[in-house]
Design a protein around this motif. Structure first.
Motif, PDB file in Angstrom:
ATOM      1  N   SER A  88      36.701  48.502  57.813  1.00  0.00           N
ATOM      2  CA  SER A  88      36.143  49.169  56.633  1.00  0.00           C
ATOM      3  C   SER A  88      35.569  50.528  57.017  1.00  0.00           C
ATOM      4  CB  SER A  88      35.057  48.269  56.027  1.00  0.00           C
ATOM      5  OG  SER A  88      33.961  49.011  55.585  1.00  0.00           O
ATOM      6  N   ALA A 136      36.079  33.336  77.628  1.00  0.00           N
ATOM      7  CA  ALA A 136      35.170  32.746  76.646  1.00  0.00           C
ATOM      8  C   ALA A 136      35.189  33.525  75.330  1.00  0.00           C
ATOM      9  CB  ALA A 136      33.758  32.700  77.204  1.00  0.00           C
ATOM     10  N   LYS A 163      34.477  42.539  60.964  1.00  0.00           N
ATOM     11  CA  LYS A 163      34.363  43.803  60.260  1.00  0.00           C
ATOM     12  C   LYS A 163      33.965  44.933  61.211  1.00  0.00           C
ATOM     13  CE  LYS A 163      31.902  45.166  56.081  1.00  0.00           C
ATOM     14  NZ  LYS A 163      31.059  44.542  55.048  1.00  0.00           N
ATOM     15  N   VAL A 215      38.399  33.008  73.350  1.00  0.00           N
ATOM     16  CA  VAL A 215      38.437  31.734  72.647  1.00  0.00           C
ATOM     17  C   VAL A 215      37.553  31.797  71.396  1.00  0.00           C
ATOM     18  CG1 VAL A 215      37.934  29.276  72.855  1.00  0.00           C
ATOM     19  CG2 VAL A 215      38.930  30.503  74.801  1.00  0.00           C
ATOM     20  N   THR A 216      36.357  32.382  71.575  1.00  0.00           N
ATOM     21  CA  THR A 216      35.407  32.414  70.452  1.00  0.00           C
ATOM     22  C   THR A 216      35.900  33.271  69.294  1.00  0.00           C
ATOM     23  OG1 THR A 216      33.676  32.236  72.093  1.00  0.00           O
ATOM     24  CG2 THR A 216      32.972  32.819  69.876  1.00  0.00           C
ATOM     25  N   TYR A 217      36.522  34.394  69.610  1.00  0.00           N
ATOM     26  CA  TYR A 217      36.848  35.344  68.539  1.00  0.00           C
ATOM     27  C   TYR A 217      38.346  35.409  68.206  1.00  0.00           C
ATOM     28  CZ  TYR A 217      32.017  36.746  69.012  1.00  0.00           C
ATOM     29  OH  TYR A 217      30.657  36.726  69.030  1.00  0.00           O
ATOM     30  N   GLN A 218      39.055  34.329  68.528  1.00  0.00           N
ATOM     31  CA  GLN A 218      40.495  34.284  68.227  1.00  0.00           C
ATOM     32  C   GLN A 218      40.835  34.687  66.797  1.00  0.00           C
ATOM     33  OE1 GLN A 218      41.789  30.360  69.269  1.00  0.00           O
ATOM     34  NE2 GLN A 218      42.262  30.901  71.375  1.00  0.00           N
ATOM     35  N   ASP A 219      39.993  34.201  65.844  1.00  0.00           N
ATOM     36  CA  ASP A 219      40.365  34.430  64.453  1.00  0.00           C
ATOM     37  C   ASP A 219      40.068  35.860  63.969  1.00  0.00           C
ATOM     38  OD1 ASP A 219      37.704  34.054  64.622  1.00  0.00           O
ATOM     39  OD2 ASP A 219      37.510  32.733  62.887  1.00  0.00           O
ATOM     40  N   ARG A 225      29.964  40.804  60.566  1.00  0.00           N
ATOM     41  CA  ARG A 225      30.625  39.555  60.164  1.00  0.00           C
ATOM     42  C   ARG A 225      31.401  38.949  61.325  1.00  0.00           C
ATOM     43  NH1 ARG A 225      27.400  40.667  56.446  1.00  0.00           N
ATOM     44  NH2 ARG A 225      28.085  41.294  54.376  1.00  0.00           N
ATOM     45  N   LYS A 226      30.667  38.594  62.360  1.00  0.00           N
ATOM     46  CA  LYS A 226      31.250  37.945  63.541  1.00  0.00           C
ATOM     47  C   LYS A 226      32.408  38.754  64.115  1.00  0.00           C
ATOM     48  CE  LYS A 226      29.703  33.347  62.567  1.00  0.00           C
ATOM     49  NZ  LYS A 226      29.732  32.569  61.337  1.00  0.00           N
ATOM     50  N   THR A 235      15.985  40.396  58.604  1.00  0.00           N
ATOM     51  CA  THR A 235      16.766  40.133  57.390  1.00  0.00           C
ATOM     52  C   THR A 235      18.063  40.961  57.429  1.00  0.00           C
ATOM     53  OG1 THR A 235      15.494  41.820  56.220  1.00  0.00           O
ATOM     54  CG2 THR A 235      14.785  39.542  55.942  1.00  0.00           C
ATOM     55  N   PRO A 236      19.121  40.475  56.757  1.00  0.00           N
ATOM     56  CA  PRO A 236      20.441  41.101  56.919  1.00  0.00           C
ATOM     57  C   PRO A 236      20.540  42.544  56.384  1.00  0.00           C
ATOM     58  CG  PRO A 236      20.524  39.287  55.343  1.00  0.00           C
ATOM     59  CD  PRO A 236      19.189  39.247  55.967  1.00  0.00           C
ATOM     60  N   ASN A 237      19.572  42.967  55.569  1.00  0.00           N
ATOM     61  CA  ASN A 237      19.652  44.346  55.050  1.00  0.00           C
ATOM     62  C   ASN A 237      19.189  45.376  56.076  1.00  0.00           C
ATOM     63  OD1 ASN A 237      17.060  43.210  54.780  1.00  0.00           O
ATOM     64  ND2 ASN A 237      16.436  44.817  53.387  1.00  0.00           N
ATOM     65  N   ILE A 291      33.498  52.583  55.350  1.00  0.00           N
ATOM     66  CA  ILE A 291      32.074  52.809  55.104  1.00  0.00           C
ATOM     67  C   ILE A 291      31.237  52.130  56.177  1.00  0.00           C
ATOM     68  CG2 ILE A 291      32.017  50.910  53.381  1.00  0.00           C
ATOM     69  CD1 ILE A 291      29.839  53.995  53.128  1.00  0.00           C
ATOM     70  N   SER A 292      31.660  50.929  56.598  1.00  0.00           N
ATOM     71  CA  SER A 292      30.897  50.202  57.613  1.00  0.00           C
ATOM     72  C   SER A 292      30.908  50.951  58.936  1.00  0.00           C
ATOM     73  CB  SER A 292      31.484  48.819  57.859  1.00  0.00           C
ATOM     74  OG  SER A 292      31.613  48.145  56.657  1.00  0.00           O
ATOM     75  N   LYS A 340      37.828  25.581  71.553  1.00  0.00           N
ATOM     76  CA  LYS A 340      36.607  26.363  71.771  1.00  0.00           C
ATOM     77  C   LYS A 340      35.414  25.633  71.161  1.00  0.00           C
ATOM     78  CE  LYS A 340      38.251  29.585  68.271  1.00  0.00           C
ATOM     79  NZ  LYS A 340      38.090  30.835  67.623  1.00  0.00           N
ATOM     80  N   GLU A 368      33.254  28.275  79.986  1.00  0.00           N
ATOM     81  CA  GLU A 368      33.574  29.543  79.327  1.00  0.00           C
ATOM     82  C   GLU A 368      33.826  29.367  77.837  1.00  0.00           C
ATOM     83  OE1 GLU A 368      36.823  31.263  81.441  1.00  0.00           O
ATOM     84  OE2 GLU A 368      35.477  32.175  82.905  1.00  0.00           O
TER      85      GLU A 368
END
Lengths: 491, 546
Positions: free
Chosen positions: B233, B176, B132, B179-183, B128-129, B45-47, B235-236, A86, A109
């Motif tokens: 999570s 696609a 989470k 593949v990107t979010y396999q982990d 978190r991608k 900003t992340p907050n 709370i999230s 990827k 892709e």
């Protein structure tokens, strides 16, 4: 006629045609002096000069590593086995870029796979590597012909900074002309007193005999003083400004536990900057000890109450290269809390290296320098912080400093200082800061208000009013020619 | 930081000029990254994940410029019309799920695009991608019956954008997003992998957190939506549901809760609760350092979306449910400062002086640097980050891996460790300075690191090198002795056989009984390794060691 010209011409009168080395040996003059004398004589038509141009190649450190394998070769090697990868998992964007340019891979892709051409390339020798190896074996020799023959590939290697080419022009042969021969007879036998010597001073010849006048416009070799590095000079300027404002200088560890770098500063354990992608973690040693158990428990409580998620001591013990010098400020806050006698307000600053896991190129470097500071006292306000930093920047000649809201996990309110760069039509961040969250001071056992900030040292050197270096990699290249001839720090 | 783009015209309602819009955004803490004729890109900003949303950002602008909803605007009065039953092993994979039904949503124009961008960015940053938090938006009318959330060994789905039904493992390998979010799928790649899936009574509607199914795809014309949120999570998940529900409510849609049962334990989400935060009357003014008056303070808070009740020594602020970043009064005080305007705060000197003081170690370094400059040496500064080839191999030395500090993961193979010596760096500098006139004399003062018994040992060192045709042992010895005299101590010079130097032309110094320097003529092989053409003499002196 200048003495140097006379010496060269005198030699030529005897030998007709000589090489540069012969002139050096016989006249005892330096190369620069000879070049000047020959050039001057040649302009007057007294000598004719044969010059020689050569192209010398140097293979960079990176280039030497590539001799074994180019990253794009490694990539297609991997793809042969894995078929697909990827895009987001490919760290080496340069490798991907070249593999694409060579038509070795295609992207579909979100993943990359080999093309037919890529499969063919696996069995063949890569043009760029072939040329690189050839050039590496020819360091110090003239490579003009090879470069001409492989123009396209050579340009690619140069663009990738794998090789650099130096043009060298030198004198091969100098011959005397008829006009020169005529001039020889006109060289006066006695030019007057030359260099002053101990004996001459003792004697009395100088009372009667004239001194031979020197051509004050003749070139001389440039002298450059040895100098400290501009970053040291500038850090000393910054230190001076903080001293003037009543600040104490402190230093702290570069290799830091995630605890001091992140956790003690209320940065959540799953915060993206705590990724290996952004922060350097160590694999040896993997963990550091957290000495202060009470503090660690307080910090754990702070995280559980604030972020309402689990908190791991193991993660907190990870060894990292500090990502900001705020870790030094954090340690100092704890020290103040423990100290029996402190007078407030206390002002402290530190300057040191910080690290980001960056791929290094012409724009990015992984080690930079930062200044951090805190003021600890009672009833301190955002207005006090603004006063302090505006005073500091004004001492550096930056008067139009502005503020905007920002976000850091450890400050509330958070503020960013910036200025508008007219030349580049963009705003430039100076530092971030704010009032340390009371959760943090409470965990430290410090019943005070803390104003805090941190900003980049190096990037200030990009500013024309301060130094005006073109880029940060240039600042740390340590090219001696540049270090000798560089401009001054202007503040 | 996350960058979000909007069409300028959408944010420019009510004849707001481009300049005015930029000004308002900057003042509420939203940095304008790019502003072109048609488009505006802002940095969130992340907050404040609520501002990633078009509705959320518009709401912040509207509050700031005057309009604000009543105290209890955000509430859900409807009863659950749908249930999700979370069962089986999902608890150990991705335990939490929430859902909501949205009716009468307006997805016309750019609204659908903004909604999708928002959910994606939200899952990317706050989520978190997607590890989470992941969010799925479905067409309600394509959902058949009640829903089940479970962990499946295998199964099939027609992924978004596809026409064919695919097995889960194929989606992971070929789609696609797969593949990107396999982990994000625990144990992906092993035999024990379990996929989190959401099913209605007929089909799998989402392979989580990878893709929804094509059948429930939303278009600009869709009015009624079902939204799922999954998380690791609790709370999230509550926070995320609140942000999304508030967005739809503010835009005028109806939000209905969804009942969740976890092994018979029931819950209704979203729950919209106003956090109540008490702020001492003068606390804001005293933190910011302004005097503006009680009414102004409350008015400023109103402009940041808070409503206030109960006047007295304390003000009670109601925090709208989408403000998931607000922990306590400090956050409200910050918002009051933002509304007041950072540029308007009058800088104020701190009463009470303190005396500046330098750090001795830095002073000593400076003095030593002056001494080196006086000896004709120019200073270099190199990074402490290096690699084994540079630090050991080029220097003809070796080390056990356990004895030096190693970097776990870096983006370049030029960085694998922390230097144990400084000399390679300045030899590299000499090599890069081939065009400068000779002699080239250079020094560096810096830190080096080794590891002993699993602990870091830091030392501060001075390295010196001189390159020119006539560089020889006596030159470097003379310089080293000058520095040793400067360091004040009794020293002894003895033969040494460091492989970096030529044997018989290398010496070691002991100062007050401790090895403190090595110097000599650099070995020709080392010079070749660095691409240096002329002789170099060099020294490395330990100034301070732990």
């Amino acid at each position: 006629m200048h003495e140097y010209e006379a010496r060269v011409l005198g030699l030529l009168a005897k030998n007709k045609s000589v090489s540069l080395e012969e002139i050096e040996e016989s006249t005892g003059l330096g190369k620069d002096s000879i070049f000047w004398a020959v050039e001057s004589l040649s302009k007057a038509g007294a000598v004719s000069v044969k010059k020689e141009g050569a192209k010398l190649v140097q293979v960079s450190e990176e280039g030497k590593r590539y001799k074994k394998e180019f990253p794009e070769e490694a990539l297609i090697g991997r793809l042969k086995a894995a078929k697909k990868e990827k895009i987001s998992s490919i760290k080496d964007q340069i490798a991907l870029g070249w593999a694409k340019r060579n038509n070795w891979v295609k992207m579909q892709e979100g993943s990359v796979s080999l093309t037919d051409e890529g499969t063919k390339a696996l069995g063949k020798e890569y043009q760029q590597r072939a040329l690189l190896s050839e050039l590496d074996s020819m360091e110090g020799m003239d490579v003009n012909d090879i470069l001409e023959k492989n123009k396209e590939v050579a340009t690619a290697l140069m663009k990738r900074n794998l090789i650099s080419i130096k043009q060298k022009t030198t004198i091969r042969e100098v011959a005397i002309t008829k006009l020169g021969s005529d001039l020889v007879s006109k060289i006066p036998k006695d030019l007057g007193i030359g260099a002053l010597t101990k004996d001459l001073i003792k004697g009395s010849e100088w009372k009667t005999k004239p001194f031979r006048p020197y051509d004050i416009n003749a070139p001389t070799e440039a002298s450059y003083p040895a100098r400290p590095h501009p970053v040291r000079e500038f850090i000393n300027v910054i230190r001076q400004k903080w001293f003037e404002m009543g600040f104490i200088e402190v230093e702290g560890p570069i290799i830091e536990s995630a605890f001091w770098n992140f956790d003690a500063l209320f940065s959540p354990q799953d915060h993206p900057t705590r990724d290996m992608q952004d922060t350097f973690f160590l694999s040896n040693p993997k963990q550091l000890t957290i000495e202060d158990i009470e503090l660690m428990n307080n910090v754990r409580e702070m995280h559980l109450a604030g972020w309402k998620e689990s908190w791991s001591e193991e993660l907190a013990r990870s060894a990292v290269l500090r990502t900001h010098t705020t870790s030094v400020s954090a340690r100092y806050m704890k020290k103040l809390a423990k100290a029996m006698e402190s007078t407030f307000p206390t002002r402290m600053f530190s300057i040191g290296s910080v690290f980001r896991n960056e791929s290094i190129d012409y724009k990015h470097i992984a080690e930079l320098r930062q200044y951090d500071g805190i003021i600890v006292g009672d009833n301190l306000t955002l207005a006090n912080l603004i006063y302090t930093l505006k005073s500091f920047y004004s001492k550096l000649g930056l008067d139009d400093v502005r503020m905007r809201p920002s976000y850091f996990p450890f400050t509330e309110p958070s503020i960013e200082f910036f200025y508008y760069d007219n030349e580049r039509d963009t705003t430039v961040e100076l530092c971030g800061g704010g009032i340390i969250r009371k959760e943090i001071t409470k965990a430290m056992g410090l019943n005070k208000t803390v104003l805090a900030w941190g900003g980049g040292v190096d990037r200030l050197l990009l500013n024309q009013k301060i130094f005006g270096v073109e880029s940060l990699p240039l600042l740390y290249k340590n090219d001696i020619a540049w270090l000798r001839a560089r401009g001054n720090i202007k503040v | 930081m996350a960058i979000v783009a909007f069409d300028l015209k959408d944010l420019q309602k009510a004849n707001r000029s481009k300049e005015k819009l930029e000004d308002v955004l900057t003042r509420i803490g939203v940095e304008v990254e790019e502003l072109s004729k048609e488009e505006i890109k802002v940095n969130i900003t992340p907050n404040r994940p609520d501002l990633l949303d078009f509705v959320g950002l518009s709401r912040a602008i509207e509050h700031f410029t005057g309009a604000r909803p009543k105290d209890s605007f955000y509430k859900i009065e409807n009863k659950p019309a749908l249930t999700i039953n979370a069962t089986g092993q999902i608890k150990s994979v991705r335990p939490f799920i929430a859902g909501m039904i949205v009716k009468n949503a307006n997805l016309s124009g750019n609204r659908l695009k903004y909604l999708i961008n928002f959910t994606e960015k939200f899952a990317e940053t706050y989520g978190r991608k997607r590890k989470k938090i992941a969010i799925g938006v479905h067409n309600l009318s394509a959902i058949e019956g009640n829903l089940t959330y479970e962990a499946a060994k295998e199964g099939k789905i027609t992924p978004l954008g596809s026409k064919k039904s695919m097995a889960f493992d194929r989606v992971m390998k070929e789609h696609a997003k797969g593949v990107t979010y396999q982990d994000t799928v625990p144990n992906y790649g092993s035999k024990s992998v379990l996929y989190p899936v959401l099913k209605d009574e007929k089909k799998t509607i989402a392979l989580i957190p990878i893709t929804n199914c094509e059948e429930t795809k939303v278009t600009e014309k869709t009015k009624d939506l079902f939204i799922d949120i999954t998380s690791t999570s609790q709370i999230s998940i509550r926070n995320s549901a609140a942000v999304i529900a508030c967005s739809f409510l503010y835009a005028g849609a109806e939000v209905h809760p969804v009942g969740i049962t976890y092994d018979r334990q029931g819950e209704e989400i979203p729950k919209l609760e106003y956090q109540e935060v008490k702020v001492a009357m003068n606390r804001a003014e005293r933190t910011i350092g302004i005097i503006t008056g009680r009414h102004n303070v409350i008015d400023l808070a109103n402009r940041m979306g808070y409503t206030a009740a109960k006047y007295g020594p304390n003000v009670l602020f109601y925090v709208p449910p989408y403000r998931i970043d607000v922990l306590d009064e400090q956050d409200i005080v910050e918002d009051i400062a933002i509304a007041y305007g950072y540029d308007r705060i009058i800088p104020l000197a701190i009463s009470g002086v303190s005396v500046g003081m330098s750090n001795e170690a830095t002073d000593y370094e400076n003095k030593l640097a002056s001494a080196m400059v006086g000896l004709g040496y120019t200073e270099a500064i190199n990074s402490i980050l290096t690699n084994e080839e540079m630090n050991f191999k080029n220097m003809r030395t070796t080390s056990k891996q356990k004895d030096y500090a190693m970097i776990a993961e870096s983006k370049t193979n030029a960085i694998t460790m922390l230097r144990t010596v400084i000399l390679p760096g300045i030899l590299q500098d000499l090599s890069a300075s081939a065009n400068a006139t000779m002699p080239q004399r250079i020094f560096e003062i810096g830190r080096t690191f080794t590891v002993k018994n699993g602990k870091i040992k830091e030392s501060k060192r001075l390295a010196i090198a001189s390159e020119h045709a006539k560089a020889d042992f006596s030159e470097i010895k003379s310089v080293v002795e000058a520095i040793l005299r400067y360091m004040e101590g009794s020293y002894k010079i003895e033969n040494d056989n460091d492989a970096t130097f030529i044997q018989g032309r290398c010496a070691r110094v002991t100062l007050d009984g401790k090895v403190s320097a090595v110097f000599g003529e650099v070995h020709p092989e080392v010079l070749r390794n660095f691409g240096i053409e002329e002789p170099v003499v060099a020294a490395e002196i330990i100034l301070k060691e732990e």
